[in-house]
Design a protein around this motif. Structure first.
Motif, PDB file in Angstrom:
ATOM      1  N   ALA A   1       0.823  -1.205   0.000  1.00 29.57           N
ATOM      2  CA  ALA A   1       0.000   0.000   0.000  1.00 29.57           C
ATOM      3  C   ALA A   1       0.858   1.254   0.000  1.00 29.57           C
ATOM      4  O   ALA A   1       0.525   2.256  -0.646  1.00 29.57           O
ATOM      5  CB  ALA A   1      -0.928  -0.010   1.217  1.00 29.57           C
ATOM      6  N   GLU A   2       1.981   1.212   0.707  1.00 28.69           N
ATOM      7  CA  GLU A   2       2.863   2.375   0.753  1.00 28.69           C
ATOM      8  C   GLU A   2       3.508   2.623  -0.607  1.00 28.69           C
ATOM      9  O   GLU A   2       3.628   3.774  -1.049  1.00 28.69           O
ATOM     10  CB  GLU A   2       3.931   2.164   1.820  1.00 28.69           C
ATOM     11  CG  GLU A   2       4.653   3.428   2.218  1.00 28.69           C
ATOM     12  CD  GLU A   2       5.410   3.276   3.519  1.00 28.69           C
ATOM     13  OE1 GLU A   2       5.822   4.304   4.065  1.00 28.69           O
ATOM     14  OE2 GLU A   2       5.591   2.132   3.989  1.00 28.69           O
ATOM     15  N   TYR A   3       3.927   1.570  -1.282  1.00 31.45           N
ATOM     16  CA  TYR A   3       4.473   1.727  -2.634  1.00 31.45           C
ATOM     17  C   TYR A   3       3.428   2.353  -3.565  1.00 31.45           C
ATOM     18  O   TYR A   3       3.720   3.288  -4.310  1.00 31.45           O
ATOM     19  CB  TYR A   3       4.887   0.374  -3.209  1.00 31.45           C
ATOM     20  CG  TYR A   3       6.052  -0.308  -2.532  1.00 31.45           C
ATOM     21  CD1 TYR A   3       7.078   0.402  -1.923  1.00 31.45           C
ATOM     22  CD2 TYR A   3       6.135  -1.706  -2.519  1.00 31.45           C
ATOM     23  CE1 TYR A   3       8.143  -0.242  -1.319  1.00 31.45           C
ATOM     24  CE2 TYR A   3       7.197  -2.363  -1.925  1.00 31.45           C
ATOM     25  CZ  TYR A   3       8.200  -1.628  -1.322  1.00 31.45           C
ATOM     26  OH  TYR A   3       9.251  -2.281  -0.733  1.00 31.45           O
ATOM     27  N   MET A   4       2.214   1.809  -3.535  1.00 24.96           N
ATOM     28  CA  MET A   4       1.166   2.334  -4.406  1.00 24.96           C
ATOM     29  C   MET A   4       0.860   3.786  -4.078  1.00 24.96           C
ATOM     30  O   MET A   4       0.643   4.611  -4.973  1.00 24.96           O
ATOM     31  CB  MET A   4      -0.097   1.487  -4.265  1.00 24.96           C
ATOM     32  CG  MET A   4      -0.006   0.107  -4.878  1.00 24.96           C
ATOM     33  SD  MET A   4      -1.577  -0.777  -4.697  1.00 24.96           S
ATOM     34  CE  MET A   4      -1.240  -2.263  -5.639  1.00 24.96           C
ATOM     35  N   GLY A   5       0.848   4.116  -2.781  1.00 26.15           N
ATOM     36  CA  GLY A   5       0.574   5.485  -2.381  1.00 26.15           C
ATOM     37  C   GLY A   5       1.613   6.465  -2.876  1.00 26.15           C
ATOM     38  O   GLY A   5       1.326   7.653  -3.055  1.00 26.15           O
ATOM     39  N   ALA A   6       2.837   5.979  -3.107  1.00 29.66           N
ATOM     40  CA  ALA A   6       3.897   6.825  -3.655  1.00 29.66           C
ATOM     41  C   ALA A   6       3.890   6.834  -5.176  1.00 29.66           C
ATOM     42  O   ALA A   6       4.764   7.443  -5.796  1.00 29.66           O
ATOM     43  CB  ALA A   6       5.254   6.344  -3.146  1.00 29.66           C
ATOM     44  N   GLY A   7       2.917   6.151  -5.789  1.00 31.22           N
ATOM     45  CA  GLY A   7       2.813   6.135  -7.242  1.00 31.22           C
ATOM     46  C   GLY A   7       3.779   5.193  -7.922  1.00 31.22           C
ATOM     47  O   GLY A   7       4.141   5.402  -9.089  1.00 31.22           O
ATOM     48  N   LEU A   8       4.189   4.120  -7.222  1.00 32.77           N
ATOM     49  CA  LEU A   8       5.121   3.161  -7.806  1.00 32.77           C
ATOM     50  C   LEU A   8       4.376   1.981  -8.415  1.00 32.77           C
ATOM     51  O   LEU A   8       3.381   1.508  -7.863  1.00 32.77           O
ATOM     52  CB  LEU A   8       6.084   2.616  -6.743  1.00 32.77           C
ATOM     53  CG  LEU A   8       6.894   3.608  -5.920  1.00 32.77           C
ATOM     54  CD1 LEU A   8       7.919   2.861  -5.078  1.00 32.77           C
ATOM     55  CD2 LEU A   8       7.560   4.642  -6.795  1.00 32.77           C
ATOM     56  N   ALA A   9       4.875   1.502  -9.541  1.00 31.43           N
ATOM     57  CA  ALA A   9       4.468   0.186 -10.008  1.00 31.43           C
ATOM     58  C   ALA A   9       5.004  -0.839  -9.016  1.00 31.43           C
ATOM     59  O   ALA A   9       5.877  -0.534  -8.202  1.00 31.43           O
ATOM     60  CB  ALA A   9       5.028  -0.073 -11.404  1.00 31.43           C
ATOM     61  N   VAL A  10       4.496  -2.066  -9.076  1.00 29.14           N
ATOM     62  CA  VAL A  10       4.878  -3.068  -8.085  1.00 29.14           C
ATOM     63  C   VAL A  10       5.144  -4.405  -8.765  1.00 29.14           C
ATOM     64  O   VAL A  10       4.403  -4.813  -9.663  1.00 29.14           O
ATOM     65  CB  VAL A  10       3.772  -3.251  -7.022  1.00 29.14           C
ATOM     66  CG1 VAL A  10       4.210  -4.272  -5.971  1.00 29.14           C
ATOM     67  CG2 VAL A  10       3.423  -1.930  -6.353  1.00 29.14           C
ATOM     68  N   VAL A  11       6.214  -5.067  -8.336  1.00 32.18           N
ATOM     69  CA  VAL A  11       6.404  -6.489  -8.612  1.00 32.18           C
ATOM     70  C   VAL A  11       6.155  -7.197  -7.293  1.00 32.18           C
ATOM     71  O   VAL A  11       6.881  -6.975  -6.314  1.00 32.18           O
ATOM     72  CB  VAL A  11       7.813  -6.804  -9.145  1.00 32.18           C
ATOM     73  CG1 VAL A  11       7.981  -8.316  -9.330  1.00 32.18           C
ATOM     74  CG2 VAL A  11       8.061  -6.090 -10.469  1.00 32.18           C
ATOM     75  N   ALA A  12       5.110  -8.014  -7.239  1.00 37.39           N
ATOM     76  CA  ALA A  12       4.675  -8.649  -5.994  1.00 37.39           C
ATOM     77  C   ALA A  12       4.611 -10.159  -6.176  1.00 37.39           C
ATOM     78  O   ALA A  12       4.418 -10.659  -7.288  1.00 37.39           O
ATOM     79  CB  ALA A  12       3.304  -8.115  -5.579  1.00 37.39           C
ATOM     80  N   SER A  13       4.751 -10.870  -5.071  1.00 30.93           N
ATOM     81  CA  SER A  13       4.748 -12.329  -5.128  1.00 30.93           C
ATOM     82  C   SER A  13       3.361 -12.897  -4.871  1.00 30.93           C
ATOM     83  O   SER A  13       2.556 -12.330  -4.126  1.00 30.93           O
ATOM     84  CB  SER A  13       5.734 -12.897  -4.107  1.00 30.93           C
ATOM     85  OG  SER A  13       5.480 -12.377  -2.818  1.00 30.93           O
ATOM     86  N   ARG A  14       3.099 -14.023  -5.495  1.00 30.14           N
ATOM     87  CA  ARG A  14       1.874 -14.767  -5.238  1.00 30.14           C
ATOM     88  C   ARG A  14       1.961 -15.439  -3.867  1.00 30.14           C
ATOM     89  O   ARG A  14       3.037 -15.612  -3.315  1.00 30.14           O
ATOM     90  CB  ARG A  14       1.661 -15.828  -6.315  1.00 30.14           C
ATOM     91  CG  ARG A  14       1.506 -15.254  -7.718  1.00 30.14           C
ATOM     92  CD  ARG A  14       1.180 -16.346  -8.725  1.00 30.14           C
ATOM     93  NE  ARG A  14       1.103 -15.810 -10.074  1.00 30.14           N
ATOM     94  CZ  ARG A  14       0.035 -15.212 -10.588  1.00 30.14           C
ATOM     95  NH1 ARG A  14      -1.066 -15.093  -9.843  1.00 30.14           N
ATOM     96  NH2 ARG A  14       0.043 -14.750 -11.825  1.00 30.14           N
ATOM     97  N   GLY A  15       0.791 -15.805  -3.337  1.00 33.26           N
ATOM     98  CA  GLY A  15       0.778 -16.546  -2.088  1.00 33.26           C
ATOM     99  C   GLY A  15       0.389 -15.738  -0.871  1.00 33.26           C
ATOM    100  O   GLY A  15       0.358 -16.266   0.237  1.00 33.26           O
ATOM    101  N   VAL A  16       0.094 -14.445  -1.056  1.00 37.99           N
ATOM    102  CA  VAL A  16      -0.422 -13.592   0.021  1.00 37.99           C
ATOM    103  C   VAL A  16      -1.797 -13.122  -0.436  1.00 37.99           C
ATOM    104  O   VAL A  16      -1.911 -12.354  -1.394  1.00 37.99           O
ATOM    105  CB  VAL A  16       0.501 -12.388   0.294  1.00 37.99           C
ATOM    106  CG1 VAL A  16      -0.074 -11.515   1.408  1.00 37.99           C
ATOM    107  CG2 VAL A  16       1.906 -12.862   0.648  1.00 37.99           C
ATOM    108  N   ASP A  17      -2.840 -13.583   0.233  1.00 39.69           N
ATOM    109  CA  ASP A  17      -4.193 -13.413  -0.288  1.00 39.69           C
ATOM    110  C   ASP A  17      -4.555 -11.954  -0.550  1.00 39.69           C
ATOM    111  O   ASP A  17      -5.019 -11.598  -1.639  1.00 39.69           O
ATOM    112  CB  ASP A  17      -5.208 -14.031   0.680  1.00 39.69           C
ATOM    113  CG  ASP A  17      -5.118 -15.553   0.725  1.00 39.69           C
ATOM    114  OD1 ASP A  17      -4.470 -16.132  -0.172  1.00 39.69           O
ATOM    115  OD2 ASP A  17      -5.685 -16.159   1.651  1.00 39.69           O
ATOM    116  N   LEU A  18      -4.366 -11.082   0.441  1.00 42.93           N
ATOM    117  CA  LEU A  18      -4.768  -9.691   0.276  1.00 42.93           C
ATOM    118  C   LEU A  18      -3.886  -8.981  -0.748  1.00 42.93           C
ATOM    119  O   LEU A  18      -4.350  -8.126  -1.506  1.00 42.93           O
ATOM    120  CB  LEU A  18      -4.717  -8.966   1.624  1.00 42.93           C
ATOM    121  CG  LEU A  18      -5.346  -7.570   1.663  1.00 42.93           C
ATOM    122  CD1 LEU A  18      -6.795  -7.598   1.183  1.00 42.93           C
ATOM    123  CD2 LEU A  18      -5.271  -6.991   3.075  1.00 42.93           C
TER     124      LEU A  18
END
Length: 229
Positions: free
Chosen positions: A128-145
Motif C-alpha cells: 500500500a505504501e508503494y502504491m501510495g507513492a505512485g510506484l508500479a509493483v512487482v509482488a509475489s503470489r501466495g499472500v491473499d490480500l
C-alpha cells in the motif's frame, strides 16, 4: 477488515541524489523492510542479479537491513559485482520521515515474500505504501490480500516467489516503458480511491456502533456492537 492505509501521508517530490546517484536512465527498484533470513531476500537478490545479467537496465536499493544481515546478503552470487557498479545498493535502517524521498525517486516497489502459511494471511502494508507513492509493483503470489490488491489495481506484476520468475518480472518492467508508466498510474489511482483513511470512516463508525457495512471486496455484512442482541 484489514486496512493497510499509508497512501494519504505526505510524499516527497524527488529522491535524494545521494541515494540514487543522479542516474536518470535505469528503472529504479526499491525494497523497504526487514532483511531477516525468514524474508528470503537472497532469492530476491538472485532475481535482481539474473535480470542484470540478462541486460535489464535496472538499479536496486534495499533499505532497512542490519549490518550483519547486509553482510550475509552480500555473499549471494553476483551481488558484489553489481554493487560495485552501483546497480545494487544496501542502506541500513533510516528515520521514517526520510522514506517518502526514497520512494519518490523510485519507479517500482518490490513486495516479494515467500508463500508460507503465515505470510498468506499477512497485511501487505508495504504494498500500500508503494502504491501510495505512485510506484508500479512487482509482488509475489501466495499472500491473499496482496493478490487481491494487485488484481484490482493492475498496478504491476504478480510472480511466483522464485529467482527466475522475479528476474523475468524485473525484465518486463524494464523492457516496456509504456507498461511501466501505466502501472504507476494505476497504482496511484488505486491508492487515491481505495487506500485512504477517509474512505473508511463510515465503516469504522459502523464497527463501533453496529450497522450494515460494505467490506473491502464489496460484500455487505451486518456488524452488531450489542452482544446482548
Amino acid at each position: 477488515m484489514v486496512v493497510p492505509l499509508l497512501s494519504d501521508l505526505p510524499r516527497a517530490s524527488a529522491a535524494e541524489d545521494a541515494i540514487w546517484g543522479g542516474d536518470k536512465g535505469s528503472v529504479r527498484f526499491i525494497y523497504v523492510g526487514t532483511h531477516g533470513a525468514q524474508r528470503r531476500l537472497d532469492v530476491v537478490l538472485a532475481g535482481a542479479v539474473g535480470a542484470l545479467n540478462a541486460g535489464a537496465n535496472a538499479a536496486f536499493v534495499f533499505v532497512g537491513g542490519k549490518p550483519e544481515e547486509i553482510a550475509a546478503l552480500r555473499t549471494s552470487s553476483g551481488v558484489q559485482r553489481w554493487e560495485g557498479e552501483s546497480r545494487i545498493r544496501f542502506i541500513e535502517a533510516l528515520p521514517r520521515p526520510t522514506l517518502p524521498g526514497l520512494l519518490g525517486g523510485a519507479d517500482v516497489g518490490l513486495s516479494l515474500v515467500p508463500a508460507t502459511r503465515i505470510n498468506r494471511e499477512m497485511s501487505p502494508t508495504k504494498l500500500a505504501e508503494y502504491m501510495g507513492a505512485g510506484l508500479a509493483v512487482v509482488a509475489s503470489r501466495g499472500v491473499d490480500l496482496q493478490e487481491t490488491f494487485m488484481r484490482d489495481s493492475a498496478a504491476g506484476l504478480l510472480v511466483p516467489f522464485d529467482a527466475q520468475s522475479i528476474a523475468d518480472g524485473i525484465g518486463q518492467m524494464c523492457a516496456d516503458q509504456s507498461f511501466l508508466n501505466d502501472c504507476k498510474s494505476y497504482a496511484e489511482n488505486f491508492a487515491e480511491t481505495r487506500l485512504i483513511y477517509s474512505r473508511y470512516v463510515s465503516e469504522f463508525t459502523a464497527i463501533i456502533f453496529g450497522s450494515e457495512v460494505s467490506s473491502f471486496d464489496g460484500h455487505s455484512s451486518t456488524i452488531d456492537s450489542d452482544p446482548e442482541r
